[in-house]
Each structure stands twice: as structure tokens, then as C-alpha cells.
Design an enzyme around this catalytic site. Structure first.
Site, PDB file in Angstrom:
ATOM      1  N   GLU A   1      -2.900  -4.009   7.195  1.00 16.92           N
ATOM      2  CA  GLU A   1      -4.255  -4.858   7.309  1.00 16.92           C
ATOM      3  C   GLU A   1      -3.980  -6.156   6.357  1.00 16.92           C
ATOM      4  OE1 GLU A   1      -3.844  -1.722   6.383  1.00 16.92           O
ATOM      5  OE2 GLU A   1      -5.556  -1.119   4.960  1.00 16.92           O
TER       6      GLU A   1
ATOM      7  N   GLN B   1       0.696  -1.066  -0.127  1.00 12.63           N
ATOM      8  CA  GLN B   1      -0.055  -0.158   0.108  1.00 12.63           C
ATOM      9  C   GLN B   1       0.990   1.121  -0.040  1.00 12.63           C
ATOM     10  OE1 GLN B   1      -2.371   0.717   3.290  1.00 12.63           O
ATOM     11  NE2 GLN B   1      -4.176   1.510   2.439  1.00 12.63           N
TER      12      GLN B   1
ATOM     13  N   GLU C   1      -9.894   4.394   5.797  1.00  6.96           N
ATOM     14  CA  GLU C   1      -9.131   4.795   7.170  1.00  6.96           C
ATOM     15  C   GLU C   1      -9.931   5.230   8.299  1.00  6.96           C
ATOM     16  OE1 GLU C   1      -6.557   3.436   8.014  1.00  6.96           O
ATOM     17  OE2 GLU C   1      -5.474   2.695   6.535  1.00  6.96           O
TER      18      GLU C   1
ATOM     19  N   TYR D   1      -8.033   9.563   8.759  1.00  2.99           N
ATOM     20  CA  TYR D   1      -8.268   8.862   9.740  1.00  2.99           C
ATOM     21  C   TYR D   1      -9.230   9.307  10.812  1.00  2.99           C
ATOM     22  CZ  TYR D   1      -4.254   5.776   8.565  1.00  2.99           C
ATOM     23  OH  TYR D   1      -3.353   4.946   7.970  1.00  2.99           O
TER      24      TYR D   1
HETATM   25  N1  BES Z   1      -3.105   0.863   6.077  1.00  2.00           N
HETATM   26  C1  BES Z   1      -2.496   1.408   7.029  1.00  2.00           C
HETATM   27  C2  BES Z   1      -1.179   1.425   7.126  1.00  2.00           C
HETATM   28  C3  BES Z   1      -0.490   2.656   6.174  1.00  2.00           C
HETATM   29  C4  BES Z   1      -0.746   3.829   6.036  1.00  2.00           C
HETATM   30  C5  BES Z   1       0.037   1.797   4.700  1.00  2.00           C
HETATM   31  C6  BES Z   1      -0.080   4.641   4.840  1.00  2.00           C
HETATM   32  C7  BES Z   1       0.592   2.709   3.724  1.00  2.00           C
HETATM   33  C8  BES Z   1       0.331   3.974   3.743  1.00  2.00           C
HETATM   34  C9  BES Z   1      -2.821   0.871   8.368  1.00  2.00           C
HETATM   35  O1  BES Z   1      -4.005   0.285   8.688  1.00  2.00           O
HETATM   36  C10 BES Z   1      -2.627   2.185   9.504  1.00  2.00           C
HETATM   37  O2  BES Z   1      -3.454   2.697   9.651  1.00  2.00           O
HETATM   38  N2  BES Z   1      -1.825   1.746  10.554  1.00  2.00           N
HETATM   39  C11 BES Z   1      -1.566   2.968  11.479  1.00  2.00           C
HETATM   40  C12 BES Z   1      -2.093   2.262  12.783  1.00  2.00           C
HETATM   41  C13 BES Z   1      -3.357   2.972  13.554  1.00  2.00           C
HETATM   42  C14 BES Z   1      -3.666   2.600  14.579  1.00  2.00           C
HETATM   43  C15 BES Z   1      -3.601   4.253  13.213  1.00  2.00           C
HETATM   44  C16 BES Z   1       0.055   3.149  11.578  1.00  2.00           C
HETATM   45  O3  BES Z   1       0.690   2.477  10.921  1.00  2.00           O
HETATM   46  O4  BES Z   1       0.512   3.794  12.358  1.00  2.00           O
HETATM   47 ZN    ZN Z   2      -5.616   1.620   8.723  1.00  3.03          ZN
END
Ligand code: BES
Ligand code: ZN
Length: 618
Positions: A281, A151, A328, A391
Site C-alpha cells: 500500500e 515493510q 491489516e 488480517y
Molecule cells: N501490507 C501488506 C503487504 C505486506 C505483508 C508487507 C507482509 C510486508 C509484510 C499488504 O497490504 C497486503 O496485505 N497484501 C496482501 C493482499 C491482501 C488482499 C491480503 C498480499 O500481499 O497478499
Molecule cells: Zn494489507
């Protein structure tokens, strides 16, 4: 005249029907679409390359289509072949000119009749979606490690495919790795190690390209509950088993809220600390940073988050990256609901309050067009859409909807939404029309579409935002009010039973500018420099740089050399780069730590220290 108008209209609709569905993909998926893929790859650590093929089936949507277009970036294409019951042979192909951020289109002439097409290729060491770690960069120090991060649009750097979330396919894979290592993927995994290094995988449900994932390393396996198992290097296995013990309960709570978990088992892969994200994920197997292993389960909302994506994102997916908030924002809302069910309302509200604080701080420095939930202007790199707007503004928007109609009605709506759009990729506008029909109209005026559109298309936060409050933080604020920050006063603060979230709030509630005496007192009383919790250490280290508190700099160096999670390290480098006094310290630390960081982290940090990259170029 009417006829002419008719022709123009007809032309227009044809153009629209053929309009590019996703600006971040070259794929002609509206004409010819991949329906199934089989990867056959060998993992070569010496050359840092994956070598083999991707065989795919496809469906012709526009009759007489002559070619299929795939996405690639830095791939070496060897040849393209086809095979059907009647025929087999080679196909003509061409790699088009490289474009910044997007890579190169691979155009393949289709065979006369439908056939399986195989692209033979190998990756390059700089593949943006792969990180190759030497043995020294792992915890066990004996074996190398590889992991992918696809991603947003990095899958194309390790396999040729239609790299857009609007295309979903099942996949299978046969992966050959060195015999002493284990391979795992975002698919059905085998609990036993293979003896010959060959592993087979199957993901039967159709998933978008950004969820294809692989990791290879000296991975142990531990089943921790009925539906959950851990994969990790041996050193983390027991700690992680304790830390993530509530995962099974989280699955139950999530199912009670939004319907069945549709992916079979749910496993967690704990990565080496250079993993650039908190979590990813990947379906059936979330990738998790070890930096949330705090010893007290206080950071396991991240597990709730990645698990929640099994509905919001993996089941119902954003059709393009402009609609990221559908993934998100929904997931952040859902994460909070799971956390509340498992850890109680206090914990959920404290996290909500901390998130709102960060959202406001981030938005204060953001251009207005980036503050809308849907980013309508051209985005060069889709990784840039990942801000706390998607988010947390997304999450508060859903909470706002919940407060308008009540929890029961809203939960029923979400339950139907996930079922209705299961295994589809949708746009914000599709969501809006579903929302209108199934929540706004039946609500008899409780929700106004105009207010919903403000949330989605306008900058800022609406005035009737639901502000989270918690007694736990008020107690801290009251103790801090008017307090002179010296050793004696600080010692009197009642901190027994404080959780991570309370410590974070306490640190963030302190004045930005503190004297050496104040920093020293804080450190003596609360031992912040020794903090093992990565989130608490992060906030303390930011304060240490801002206030030039040098006794914490040893810890700062150690922290940055051992962690690669961007959210934790980038702000520290930014803060050093912004201050004349600490610029050279930042450079020095980065110079030593850079080789251990993921490409994505380097992209973010390199520009902060331009003189370093000049040195490297020479
Ligand atoms: N899908 C994201 C990870 C991601 C973010 C991949 C940006 C590519 C680009 C994952 O689900 C995520 O949001 N992770 C967060 C955790 C969360 C608790 C907000 C992180 O990595 O901090
Ligand atoms: Zn996420």
C-alpha cells in the site's frame, strides 16, 4: 516514607516516559525525532547500489539531548555533515554492533544548534529491502529493474532513518537513474519521462518509514480514469487497464464509507512477477503483483485492499508491529465493504467464506499466543506477525462489532475514528479507549468490553463469530455430496458462470486424497493443469503434489519459475519438502528458480531445503 514513595513513583514515570516505544527500532525518537527528510540518490545497476545521502530536520523532545539514533542495516556510511544558516561542518558518528534482524544503530552527535543533518552513504547489493532484477528477469528482457519493499523493517537497508511506524515524516527525493529508465516513488509522480534520468518527488503528508518506496525500470504510463493511472512494463499495460478498471469506483465507494481520500491521485504500479507480495500500500502508488491479472477482474479485491490502506494504515497507523491488526484487520474489513459495494454481496461472502476457511486451517497449527490479535510476547522479526490472524480474525472482529450495533452506527464510528486519529500512529490500547467511549458506552450494553478483550488478547475464535454463508457455495456442496468422482459424473456438474471464487471452493471441497484416475478425470473435464488463473492453479498444484499427479508437474515447474509471490509459492515448496517422494523435485526446482526470487522469499524457502544451502556454502 511518603517522600521516598514519591521519588520512586517519579522515577517510574520517567522510566515509562522514556520506555522504548518500539522494540524493533534503535531510534531514540522519544528524545529526538526526525520531522522531514530529503533523499538524494543515484541508482547504479552495475554495482547494485543506491549512492547518495539523506538530509533530515529534527525536533528535540527531551531538552539537552546530545545525540540522535537512526536505524541502518548493511549500509556503508561515508560521513555525516550538518548545515545551518550560521554554520556547517562534520559530525561525529558511530555504528553500534550489529543485531540479528534489527541491523545497526547509527549514533550521531548533534551539532550545538539545530541544523540540517546529512548522512552520506551507499547501500549494499544484499539490501533486504531492495530487489535488483537483471534484464532477463523482466517481461521486456531489455532493461534491468529495481524495486523496494520497506515493510516491516526493511527501509533501514536502503536509507538511514528512524525506522519505526511511530515516527511520521514528509519526504522529498531527487533520484538519478540511467537515462532510458523511469523512476517512481510513493509520492507525487511526474507523468512524463525525464530526458536526463533525474526525477524529483514530494510526499507532503507525514508518513511512516515503512511506506517509503521506489521502483526503477522501463515503465510505461497510462491514465485509466480521473484519479487513477497505471505504471508498468509495456506488456502488462493494456491487460492491467482492463483488470483494474473499477479502481475509480472503488475510491468513490471508499470515500462514501469512511471519508475523503486524502492523498491526491491514486496510481498502481504493476511489478514484475517476482514481487514477493500480492500488493503493498505505498501511498499514492500501490505496488501490485501481476498474478492478479486474471482477465475477468475476479481478483481485484486486492486493489480494494491496498486502496483501503489509504485510511487504515497510511492515515491511521499501528504505532508498533504488535499492533499490526489495526492496519491489516481494519483493511481486510474495509476491503470486504468495498468489494461488496463494487461487485455485490455474493462475491464478498464467497471471499469471506474462503478466508475464514484459511484462517481456521492456519490457526489449527499456531501456538496460542500467536492467535491473539495483539501479539504481546517478544517477536524477533516483525515480518512474523503477518499471519491471517491480524488480517482475518481482525476483520471478523470488526464485522462482529458491526453486527452488534448495526451498519449505520458502525460506519459513523469508523468515519469519526479515521478523522480523529488522521496522520497519527496509535496503539491497540488507544483504539480500545476510543472504542469504549464512542461505541461501547453509547451502545447501552450491546457490546461488552470483556468480549472485546477476548477477541484482542485471547487465542482462538469466539463462539459468536459471524460465519459467512453463501448460496453459491451451498449449490456446489450439494452437487458434490456423495458424488463418485469419475469423468461422467464430473461432466454433469453445472459450472457455467462459475467465478474464480466458486472454482476455488470446488477444489477445496474435494477430498484431500484422490486416486490417479480421479485426478485425471478432474483434469480432463476441467483442464486445471492449463489454468491461467494463478489462484486456481495454486490450489490445483498443491493437490497435484499431495496426490503425486505427475502430468501437472511441468506446469508446477513453470509456475515456480515465473512467479515470486510468497503466498503462492511457499506452500508449494513446503508441501514438496514435507514429502519424501517430492523433496528432490522441490530442491531441483528451487535451485533453478532461487536467483529470481526476492530476499524475503529466499529467507522463507531456504530452510526447507537445508542440503541445498550446504552445497552453496561449499
Ligand atoms: N501490507 C501488506 C503487504 C505486506 C505483508 C508487507 C507482509 C510486508 C509484510 C499488504 O497490504 C497486503 O496485505 N497484501 C496482501 C493482499 C491482501 C488482499 C491480503 C498480499 O500481499 O497478499
Ligand atoms: Zn494489507
Amino acid at each position: 516514607m511518603l517522600r521516598l514513595l514519591g521519588i520512586i513513583l517519579l522515577l517510574n514515570t520517567t522510566i515509562n516516559a522514556h520506555a522504548h516505544p518500539d522494540p524493533h527500532s534503535f531510534a531514540n525518537s522519544d528524545a529526538v525525532r526526525i520531522t522531514e527528510m530529503t533523499l538524494n540518490l543515484e541508482v547504479n545497476f552495475k554495482k547494485q547500489q543506491l549512492q547518495g545521502s539523506n538530509t533530515f530536520r529534527y525536533q528535540i523532545i527531551t531538552p539537552d539531548s546530545q545525540e540522535i539514533i537512526l536505524d541502518t542495516r548493511d549500509l556503508n556510511i561515508k560521513k555525516v555533515t550538518y548545515q545551518s544558516d550560521q554554520n556547517s561542518g562534520k559530525l561525529k558518528w558511530e555504528l553500534r554492533t550489529k543485531q540479528d534482524n534489527l541491523g545497526q544503530a547509527l549514533v550521531i552527535q548533534l551539532p550545538e544548534h539545530i541544523a540540517d543533518i546529512t548522512v552520506h552513504y551507499h547501500t549494499q547489493p544484499q539490501a533486504s529491502g531492495l530487489q535488483w532484477l537483471d534484464a532477463e528477469q523482466t517481461a521486456g528482457k531489455k532493461h534491468p529493474f529495481l524495486f523496494s519493499q520497506s515493510q516491516a523493517i526493511h527501509a533501514r537497508s536502503w536509507l538511514p532513518l528512524q525506522d519505526t511506524p511511530s515516527v511520521r515524516t514528509p519526504y522529498q527525493a531527487i533520484i538519478k537513474a540511467p537515462e532510458n529508465l523511469r523512476v517512481v516513488m510513493s509520492a507525487q509522480n511526474q507523468a512524463e519521462r525525464s530526458t536526463d534520468g533525474v526525477y524529483q518527488f514530494k510526499m507532503p503528508q507525514p508518513i511512516p518509514s515503512y511506506l517509503i518506496a521506489i521502483a526503477v525500470g522501463d515503465l510505461e504510463y497510462k491514465k485509466i480514469s480521473e484519479h487513477v493511472a497505471l505504471y508498468s512494463e509495456a506488456n502488462y499495460l493494456d491487460k492491467a487497464a482492463y483488470e483494474f478498471a473499477l479502481t475509480e469506483q472503488m475510491i468513490k465507494e471508499a470515500e462514501a464509507l469512511y471519508g475523503p481520500y486524502r492523498w491526491g491521485d491514486y496510481d498502481l504500479l504493476v511489478l514484475p512477477p517476482s514481487f514477493p507480495f500480492g500488493g503493498m500500500e505505498n501511498p499514492r502508488l500501490s505496488f501490485i503483483t501481476p498474478t492478479i491479472i486474471a482477465g475477468d477482474r475476479s481478483l481485484d479485491s486486492l486493489i480494494a485492499h491496498e486502496l483501503a490502506h489509504s485510511w487504515s494504515g497510511n492515515l491511521v497507523t499501528n504505532a508498533s508491529w504488535r499492533d499490526l491488526w489495526l492496519n491489516e484487520g481494519f483493511t481486510s474489513y474495509f476491503e470486504a465493504r468495498i468489494t461488496e459495494a463494487v461487485h455485490g454481496t455474493d462475491r464478498m461472502k464467497m471471499e469471506a467464506a474462503l478466508n475464514l476457511q484459511s484462517l481456521k486451517a492456519e490457526m489449527a497449527d499456531m501456538e496460542p499466543h500467536l492467535q491473539a490479535l495483539v501479539v504481546t510476547e517478544n517477536i524477533k522479526d516483525p515480518d512474523d506477525v503477518f499471519s491471517s490472524v491480524a488480517y482475518d480474525k481482525g476483520r471478523f472482529f470488526l464485522e462482529w462489532l458491526e453486527t452488534k450495533v448495526g451498519r449505520l452506527t458502525f460506519d459513523q464510528f469508523l468515519n469519526q475514528y479515521f478523522d480523529h486519529f488522521a496522520f497519527q500512529s496509535i496503539s491497540t490500547e488507544q483504539f480500545l479507549s476510543y472504542l469504549d467511549q464512542h461505541l461501547i458506552k453509547p451502545s447501552n450494553g450491546k457490546i461488552k468490553m470483556s468480549a472485546v478483550k477476548d477477541w484482542i488478547y485471547e487465542p482462538g475464535l469466539p463462539a459468536d463469530l459471524p460465519v459467512p454463508t453463501t448460496r453459491k457455495f451451498k449449490v456446489i456442496d450439494a452437487q458434490l455430496k456423495g458424488l463418485i468422482l469419475n469423468h461422467q459424473n464430473l461432466s454433469k456438474i453445472k459450472t457455467t458462470d462459475w467465478t474464480t471464487q466458486e472454482w476455488l471452493h470446488f477444489l477445496k471441497a474435494l477430498p484431500a486424497n484422490l486416486s490417479q484416475d480421479q485426478m485425471t478425470s478432474l483434469d480432463q473435464v476441467f483442464k486445471f493443469t492449463e489454468a491461467q488463473n494463478a489462484e486456481i492453479a495454486h490450489v490445483w498444484l498443491l493437490m497435484a503434489i499431495n496426490n503425486d499427479y505427475q502430468p501437472a508437474f511441468g506446469k508446477l515447474i513453470h509456475y515456480l519459475q515465473n512467479i515470486g509471490r510468497m503466498k503462492l509459492i511457499v506452500p508449494l515448496y513446503e508441501t514438496m519438502a514435507e514429502s519424501e517422494k517430492h523433496l528432490s523435485l522441490g530442491e531441483k526446482i528451487y535451485k533453478a528458480a532461487r536467483s529470481g526470487y526476492h530476499n524475503l522469499a529466499r529467507f522463507k524457502i531456504d530452510p526447507l531445503f537445508p542440503s541445498l544451502s550446504e552445497q552453496q556454502e561449499q
